[in-house]
Design a protein around this motif. Sequence first.
Motif, PDB file in Angstrom:
ATOM      1  N   MET A  73       0.836  -1.207   0.000  1.00 56.19           N
ATOM      2  CA  MET A  73       0.000   0.000   0.000  1.00 56.19           C
ATOM      3  C   MET A  73       0.866   1.251   0.000  1.00 56.19           C
ATOM      4  O   MET A  73       1.718   1.429   0.875  1.00 56.19           O
ATOM      5  N   ILE A  74       0.634   2.119  -0.980  1.00 57.63           N
ATOM      6  CA  ILE A  74       1.444   3.339  -1.080  1.00 57.63           C
ATOM      7  C   ILE A  74       1.243   4.235   0.142  1.00 57.63           C
ATOM      8  O   ILE A  74       2.172   4.915   0.590  1.00 57.63           O
ATOM      9  N   ASN A  75       0.045   4.205   0.729  1.00 58.63           N
ATOM     10  CA  ASN A  75      -0.221   5.068   1.888  1.00 58.63           C
ATOM     11  C   ASN A  75       0.666   4.730   3.079  1.00 58.63           C
ATOM     12  O   ASN A  75       0.965   5.582   3.908  1.00 58.63           O
ATOM     13  N   ASP A  76       1.113   3.476   3.167  1.00 62.68           N
ATOM     14  CA  ASP A  76       1.983   3.064   4.276  1.00 62.68           C
ATOM     15  C   ASP A  76       3.424   3.497   4.060  1.00 62.68           C
ATOM     16  O   ASP A  76       4.221   3.498   4.993  1.00 62.68           O
ATOM     17  N   LYS A  77       3.759   3.859   2.828  1.00 58.49           N
ATOM     18  CA  LYS A  77       5.155   4.151   2.505  1.00 58.49           C
ATOM     19  C   LYS A  77       5.449   5.634   2.322  1.00 58.49           C
ATOM     20  O   LYS A  77       6.598   6.049   2.301  1.00 58.49           O
ATOM     21  N   VAL A  78       4.413   6.449   2.153  1.00 56.21           N
ATOM     22  CA  VAL A  78       4.614   7.866   1.797  1.00 56.21           C
ATOM     23  C   VAL A  78       3.968   8.781   2.838  1.00 56.21           C
ATOM     24  O   VAL A  78       2.831   8.556   3.255  1.00 56.21           O
ATOM     25  N   LEU A  79       4.711   9.807   3.247  1.00 55.75           N
ATOM     26  CA  LEU A  79       4.170  10.880   4.078  1.00 55.75           C
ATOM     27  C   LEU A  79       4.198  12.153   3.243  1.00 55.75           C
ATOM     28  O   LEU A  79       5.240  12.521   2.700  1.00 55.75           O
ATOM     29  N   SER A  80       3.071  12.831   3.131  1.00 52.67           N
ATOM     30  CA  SER A  80       2.989  14.045   2.315  1.00 52.67           C
ATOM     31  C   SER A  80       3.113  15.279   3.199  1.00 52.67           C
ATOM     32  O   SER A  80       2.473  15.376   4.246  1.00 52.67           O
ATOM     33  N   ILE A  81       3.937  16.229   2.734  1.00 47.57           N
ATOM     34  CA  ILE A  81       4.174  17.482   3.468  1.00 47.57           C
ATOM     35  C   ILE A  81       3.864  18.632   2.511  1.00 47.57           C
ATOM     36  O   ILE A  81       4.541  18.798   1.493  1.00 47.57           O
ATOM     37  N   ILE A  82       2.826  19.405   2.816  1.00 43.61           N
ATOM     38  CA  ILE A  82       2.419  20.518   1.960  1.00 43.61           C
ATOM     39  C   ILE A  82       2.916  21.816   2.586  1.00 43.61           C
ATOM     40  O   ILE A  82       2.608  22.114   3.749  1.00 43.61           O
TER      41      ILE A  82
ATOM     42  N   ASP B 192      -6.965  22.720  -1.098  1.00 43.06           N
ATOM     43  CA  ASP B 192      -7.711  21.543  -1.555  1.00 43.06           C
ATOM     44  C   ASP B 192      -7.048  20.887  -2.767  1.00 43.06           C
ATOM     45  O   ASP B 192      -7.240  19.678  -2.990  1.00 43.06           O
ATOM     46  N   ILE B 193      -6.289  21.668  -3.549  1.00 45.87           N
ATOM     47  CA  ILE B 193      -5.680  21.110  -4.767  1.00 45.87           C
ATOM     48  C   ILE B 193      -4.602  20.077  -4.429  1.00 45.87           C
ATOM     49  O   ILE B 193      -4.699  18.919  -4.861  1.00 45.87           O
ATOM     50  N   PRO B 194      -3.532  20.438  -3.674  1.00 44.79           N
ATOM     51  CA  PRO B 194      -2.542  19.400  -3.360  1.00 44.79           C
ATOM     52  C   PRO B 194      -3.106  18.274  -2.502  1.00 44.79           C
ATOM     53  O   PRO B 194      -2.723  17.104  -2.688  1.00 44.79           O
ATOM     54  N   ILE B 195      -4.036  18.583  -1.579  1.00 38.69           N
ATOM     55  CA  ILE B 195      -4.614  17.516  -0.762  1.00 38.69           C
ATOM     56  C   ILE B 195      -5.397  16.543  -1.650  1.00 38.69           C
ATOM     57  O   ILE B 195      -5.276  15.321  -1.505  1.00 38.69           O
ATOM     58  N   SER B 196      -6.168  17.073  -2.602  1.00 38.19           N
ATOM     59  CA  SER B 196      -6.942  16.212  -3.506  1.00 38.19           C
ATOM     60  C   SER B 196      -6.031  15.379  -4.397  1.00 38.19           C
ATOM     61  O   SER B 196      -6.309  14.203  -4.654  1.00 38.19           O
ATOM     62  N   ASN B 197      -4.931  15.977  -4.884  1.00 37.48           N
ATOM     63  CA  ASN B 197      -3.965  15.204  -5.667  1.00 37.48           C
ATOM     64  C   ASN B 197      -3.423  14.035  -4.856  1.00 37.48           C
ATOM     65  O   ASN B 197      -3.224  12.931  -5.376  1.00 37.48           O
ATOM     66  N   CYS B 198      -3.172  14.269  -3.571  1.00 34.65           N
ATOM     67  CA  CYS B 198      -2.686  13.194  -2.699  1.00 34.65           C
ATOM     68  C   CYS B 198      -3.746  12.106  -2.524  1.00 34.65           C
ATOM     69  O   CYS B 198      -3.469  10.913  -2.714  1.00 34.65           O
TER      70      CYS B 198
ATOM     71  N   ASN C 113      -6.353  11.390  -4.339  1.00 34.46           N
ATOM     72  CA  ASN C 113      -6.582  10.678  -5.607  1.00 34.46           C
ATOM     73  C   ASN C 113      -5.453   9.730  -5.956  1.00 34.46           C
ATOM     74  O   ASN C 113      -5.618   8.827  -6.776  1.00 34.46           O
ATOM     75  N   SER C 114      -4.279   9.936  -5.345  1.00 35.17           N
ATOM     76  CA  SER C 114      -3.115   9.063  -5.579  1.00 35.17           C
ATOM     77  C   SER C 114      -2.902   8.089  -4.420  1.00 35.17           C
ATOM     78  O   SER C 114      -1.810   7.516  -4.269  1.00 35.17           O
ATOM     79  N   ASN C 115      -3.936   7.918  -3.592  1.00 33.16           N
ATOM     80  CA  ASN C 115      -3.894   6.979  -2.458  1.00 33.16           C
ATOM     81  C   ASN C 115      -2.859   7.338  -1.403  1.00 33.16           C
ATOM     82  O   ASN C 115      -2.311   6.469  -0.727  1.00 33.16           O
ATOM     83  N   ILE C 116      -2.586   8.640  -1.264  1.00 34.39           N
ATOM     84  CA  ILE C 116      -1.694   9.125  -0.203  1.00 34.39           C
ATOM     85  C   ILE C 116      -2.576   9.886   0.782  1.00 34.39           C
ATOM     86  O   ILE C 116      -3.141  10.932   0.452  1.00 34.39           O
ATOM     87  N   LYS C 117      -2.709   9.362   1.981  1.00 32.41           N
ATOM     88  CA  LYS C 117      -3.708   9.912   2.908  1.00 32.41           C
ATOM     89  C   LYS C 117      -3.133  10.211   4.284  1.00 32.41           C
ATOM     90  O   LYS C 117      -3.862  10.263   5.273  1.00 32.41           O
ATOM     91  N   ARG C 118      -1.825  10.425   4.346  1.00 32.12           N
ATOM     92  CA  ARG C 118      -1.205  10.940   5.580  1.00 32.12           C
ATOM     93  C   ARG C 118      -0.537  12.260   5.195  1.00 32.12           C
ATOM     94  O   ARG C 118       0.490  12.260   4.517  1.00 32.12           O
TER      95      ARG C 118
ATOM     96  N   TYR D 241      -2.997  22.333 -10.332  1.00 29.20           N
ATOM     97  CA  TYR D 241      -2.578  21.267 -11.245  1.00 29.20           C
ATOM     98  C   TYR D 241      -3.291  19.979 -10.847  1.00 29.20           C
ATOM     99  O   TYR D 241      -3.906  19.900  -9.785  1.00 29.20           O
ATOM    100  N   ASN D 242      -3.186  18.982 -11.706  1.00 29.76           N
ATOM    101  CA  ASN D 242      -3.784  17.682 -11.432  1.00 29.76           C
ATOM    102  C   ASN D 242      -2.767  16.617 -11.834  1.00 29.76           C
ATOM    103  O   ASN D 242      -2.577  16.353 -13.017  1.00 29.76           O
ATOM    104  N   MET D 243      -2.068  16.037 -10.859  1.00 24.46           N
ATOM    105  CA  MET D 243      -0.959  15.127 -11.166  1.00 24.46           C
ATOM    106  C   MET D 243      -1.169  13.761 -10.514  1.00 24.46           C
ATOM    107  O   MET D 243      -1.669  13.681  -9.388  1.00 24.46           O
ATOM    108  N   ASP D 244      -0.766  12.713 -11.236  1.00 23.73           N
ATOM    109  CA  ASP D 244      -0.779  11.356 -10.686  1.00 23.73           C
ATOM    110  C   ASP D 244       0.497  11.179  -9.858  1.00 23.73           C
ATOM    111  O   ASP D 244       1.548  10.788 -10.371  1.00 23.73           O
ATOM    112  N   LEU D 245       0.410  11.492  -8.577  1.00 23.46           N
ATOM    113  CA  LEU D 245       1.584  11.418  -7.706  1.00 23.46           C
ATOM    114  C   LEU D 245       2.019   9.970  -7.474  1.00 23.46           C
ATOM    115  O   LEU D 245       3.192   9.706  -7.211  1.00 23.46           O
ATOM    116  N   GLU D 246       1.084   9.042  -7.615  1.00 24.31           N
ATOM    117  CA  GLU D 246       1.421   7.619  -7.468  1.00 24.31           C
ATOM    118  C   GLU D 246       2.401   7.190  -8.553  1.00 24.31           C
ATOM    119  O   GLU D 246       3.341   6.430  -8.301  1.00 24.31           O
ATOM    120  N   ASP D 247       2.194   7.708  -9.767  1.00 29.04           N
ATOM    121  CA  ASP D 247       3.118   7.386 -10.867  1.00 29.04           C
ATOM    122  C   ASP D 247       4.497   7.989 -10.614  1.00 29.04           C
ATOM    123  O   ASP D 247       5.517   7.359 -10.884  1.00 29.04           O
TER     124      ASP D 247
END
Length: 421
Positions: free
Chosen positions: A1-10, A41-47, A49-54, A130-136
């Motif tokens: 699970m990508i959510n277990d491996k990534v921490l997002s900092i905005i 809401d833009i960077p949070i939504s990108n996260c 949508n890319s299964n990053i929820k921390r 912007y709208n980016m696939d951060l998972e990719d």
Amino acid sequence: MINDKVLSIILGGGQGSRLYPLTANRSKPAVPIAGKYRLVDIPISNCINSNIKRIYVLTQFNSASLNQHIKNTYHFSFFSSAFVDVLAAEQTMQSDKWFQGTADAVRQSMHHFLAHDFDYALILSGDQLYNMDLEDMIAKHRESNAEITIATYPVNAKDATGFGLLKTNDENVVTSFIEKPASELLPDWTSEVSDEMNKEGRNYLASMGIYIFNRDLLIDLMKNPDTNDFGKEIIPQSIHNHKTLSYQYEGYWTDIGTIESFFEANLGLTDDIPKFNLYDENRVYTRARILPTSKISGTTINNSVISDGCIIHAEKIERCVIGIRSRIGKNSLVQNTYMMGNDTYESLADMEANHIENLLGIGNNCFINYCIVDKNCRIGDNVRIEGGKHLEDKETDSYLIKDGIVVIKKGATIPKGTIIK
């Protein structure tokens, strides 16, 4: 699970002085966009949508409305590790200073991040559209065994001098970096881009201020207290010692740094086919308000976006973004305007009881052009605002003119019969 491996900092940005007066009472990530959203809401939504929820949002200026928005918006299951938290600059035993730059903000907050297990830190800006696939992007980072990945955006020569530029080898590994080069240096900084980008003359790779760092490397880099900024110091100092990948992004992206760029980004949403598409599967999330549908009477509407809960009697609305709970009176003409709307409704009984002459919104018989109307403004009857490049920059208690755009300050009253032209 990508959510277990990534921490997002905005990163919430600095004081936001170039977006003043929109940032007079709120932080830059809390500025309303597109009629119903906030910039954050833009960077949070990108996260999401890319299964990053921390997700952490770092800020230090006017953070009350940002806190309130995030608290009221992002709720996850009790049985989930997902969260969106605001970290404001704080005094600790290790530091008693404000954030001194992007890297220093991360450094001062590291003790919060290290309370979580993660392999990769994803660092994003809080003021970009912007709208980016951060998972990719993360997948490419892992596949190439990179230690750092930088999202890059092809730009033309005119724009290139305003960015940090990168050069890469055949494997998209960054070999050199320069911050905002002089135009005479540009011939040495072209890069390999797609055929489509080449045709548009966009053959310079600009850093988007979006980074992935391996956890251990980030911990190491944050030990140096003399580095305050990612773009100016951390990245230039790291590319020769740590494998740094360029992740090229060719979709829509704009940096909301000035009143003019903010204005154009919002009005761009009214195009027949907007570059930033709110109408596909990649949703932009925001606070779920229980608002009635908009009610429109006798109004011609062209190329405009109308949010929920509006009451409109205007004669014509053209190329406008109209925010939540907006009211526009009879025979008014509104063009090329972003109206942010209101936080509450005002009943006729309230107006009579409180002897309110100007209702919340735009009154009757008004002409409004090239204007940003911040929240909770009162524009009286027969007001004429003709924005445009003919106007000189100016500030009063109730409005500011910048680059020809008239910005009505939050909560301001423009009395009946006022003319700004």
